[in-house]
Design a protein around this motif. Structure first.
Motif, PDB file in Angstrom:
ATOM      1  N   THR A  57      -3.137  -0.016  -3.718  1.00  0.00           N
ATOM      2  CA  THR A  57      -2.978  -1.312  -3.065  1.00  0.00           C
ATOM      3  C   THR A  57      -2.820  -2.393  -4.119  1.00  0.00           C
ATOM      4  N   ASN A  59       0.859  -1.184   0.000  1.00  0.00           N
ATOM      5  CA  ASN A  59       0.000   0.000   0.000  1.00  0.00           C
ATOM      6  C   ASN A  59       0.892   1.229   0.000  1.00  0.00           C
ATOM      7  N   GLN A 100      -3.223   2.045   6.945  1.00  0.00           N
ATOM      8  CA  GLN A 100      -2.423   1.182   6.068  1.00  0.00           C
ATOM      9  C   GLN A 100      -2.183  -0.186   6.699  1.00  0.00           C
ATOM     10  N   TYR A 150       4.185   5.952   2.815  1.00  0.00           N
ATOM     11  CA  TYR A 150       3.309   7.118   2.939  1.00  0.00           C
ATOM     12  C   TYR A 150       4.148   8.378   2.826  1.00  0.00           C
ATOM     13  N   ALA A 173       4.463  -0.607   3.353  1.00  0.00           N
ATOM     14  CA  ALA A 173       3.558   0.527   3.527  1.00  0.00           C
ATOM     15  C   ALA A 173       4.390   1.792   3.344  1.00  0.00           C
TER      16      ALA A 173
END
Length: 400
Positions: free
Chosen positions: A310, A158, A190, A238, A236
């Motif tokens: 995703t 993700n 997430q 971000y 993950a």
């Protein structure tokens, strides 16, 4: 022969603690459920109390304590700041109210344990509203993975790039010690998505976080590698610093569901550069209930939301979201699974609470599940600080 009369389902009366963005965003889901009644709210804002009472003919209170003591409320949705979650959950539980609490459930594992113990001691259901893992595409991915039709899950990714750190923020949202920053606030989504798809049991975490703008002194980015007990791997990523937005890769569809414009480059950064901290908090308040910047979720969710990009890889194929549901890349063909757009993740949050209270259906997103997500958030921060792999101790499996 006389016809048997169908017994009506009981009504669950819900009150909202806090009418900011989270509290106002879930209202359409409450109104949509046929056996839920929106009966009360608590907020310090006199204007919001008056508007809420007028809009829904409901009780309003200045304090959470008064809301928890109301005989007109069976359950409370706690949408107050993260650092107050523990206090407010304990109040609700001690007053025998069922609970939905916003993510992350707490800031420490010790507080999470207090919340779990209080709910169990008082015989109430507690669900933590990681609403993005409730979304139909994510639940469908879990269903495909669980079925084994594509073999064992091997990788889950993700990646989300947006403007989070430069959206109007209150002081606590920019203070990691109070549960601020993207790892607590967004990583919790997430890690919840990744854990749900992969079965829940994360073995270890290795991560680096980033505080790249000292005027916004909290985590605005993270890069996380997660290893499952099964041997599956996940990442993950971000980045909330408002440069590239991953909506460019998700058909322009945002986490709220609507298609957003991709030609407003750095709009949030420019806005924050022009205002002071007091004015920033005032702008943020306008996004709460009744404010001029409040999102109209009952009208906006035209597509299933994309919480970033995703992609899930199994032994015999890959899965990712499409504008209408999912794309599945199998061994012999690529096909799309269309999913009805009427249901949302917030609808599923309410349904999970209702089914747990009245239909004895154990919730997936209970306190122990949420504690496991919080453990991942804390491990990410600790791994970045120590620059080493952190092993986890409190992970729980998905109860499908």
């Amino acid at each position: 022969m006389a016809h048997l009369q169908r017994k009506e389902s009981p009504v669950l009366r819900i009150g909202i603690a806090g009418l900011g963005i989270a509290g106002s965003s879930i209202i359409p889901a409450f109104l949509k459920h046929p056996n839920v009644q929106l009966s009360a709210a608590a907020t310090r804002s006199k204007e919001r109390r008056e508007k809420f009472a007028s809009d829904y003919q409901a009780e309003t209170f200045h304090s959470i304590e008064e809301l928890c003591q109301s005989s007109s409320v069976d359950a409370i949705y706690i949408a107050t700041p993260t650092e107050l979650h523990t206090e407010h959950v304990l109040l609700a539980a001690e007053n025998k109210k069922h609970i939905i609490v916003e993510k992350p459930m707490a800031i420490t594992l010790e507080d999470a344990d207090k919340m779990i113990e209080a709910a169990e001691k008082n015989g109430v259901v507690m669900i933590v509203g990681h609403s993005h893992s409730f979304e139909p595409p994510i639940r469908k991915i879990r269903e495909i993975v669980r079925s084994g039709e594509l073999g064992e899950v091997r990788m889950i990714h993700n990646w989300y790039f947006n403007d989070w750190i430069y959206r109007p923020r209150t002081p606590e949202e920019l203070d990691t010690q109070l549960g601020g920053g993207v790892t607590f606030r967004q990583g919790s989504h997430q890690f919840d998505i990744i854990r749900l798809i992969g079965g829940g049991l994360i073995r270890s975490v290795r991560a680096m976080t980033g505080v790249w703008d000292l005027t916004r002194p909290t985590e605005g980015s993270h890069t996380v590698f997660l290893e499952f007990e099964s041997g599956a791997a996940a990442t993950a990523v971000y980045n909330g610093y408002d440069h590239f937005h991953s909506t460019e890769l998700t058909y322009g569809i945002s986490e709220g569901g609507p298609v957003v414009s991709t030609d407003v480059y750095a709009k949030s950064r420019r806005t924050i550069d022009q205002v002071g901290r007091i004015e920033e908090s005032q702008i943020k308040s306008l996004a709460g209930y009744g404010g001029s910047r409040a999102k109209q979720y009952d009208h906006a969710e035209n597509h299933h939301p994309f919480f970033g990009l995703t992609v899930v890889s199994c032994e015999k194929g890959d899965i990712r979201q499409s504008p209408n549901g999912l794309y599945v890349y199998g061994e012999d063909k690529r096909y799309e699974i269309a999913l009805p757009a009427a249901a949302t993740g917030r609808d599923a949050v309410i349904a999970e609470l209702y089914d747990a209270v009245y239909n004895d259906r154990p919730p997936v997103h209970d306190g122990r599940w949420a504690k496991a997500n919080l453990e991942v958030c804390l491990a990410v921060l600790e791994s970045s600080k120590q620059r080493k792999e952190i092993y986890l101790n409190y992970q729980t499996a998905v109860t499908d």
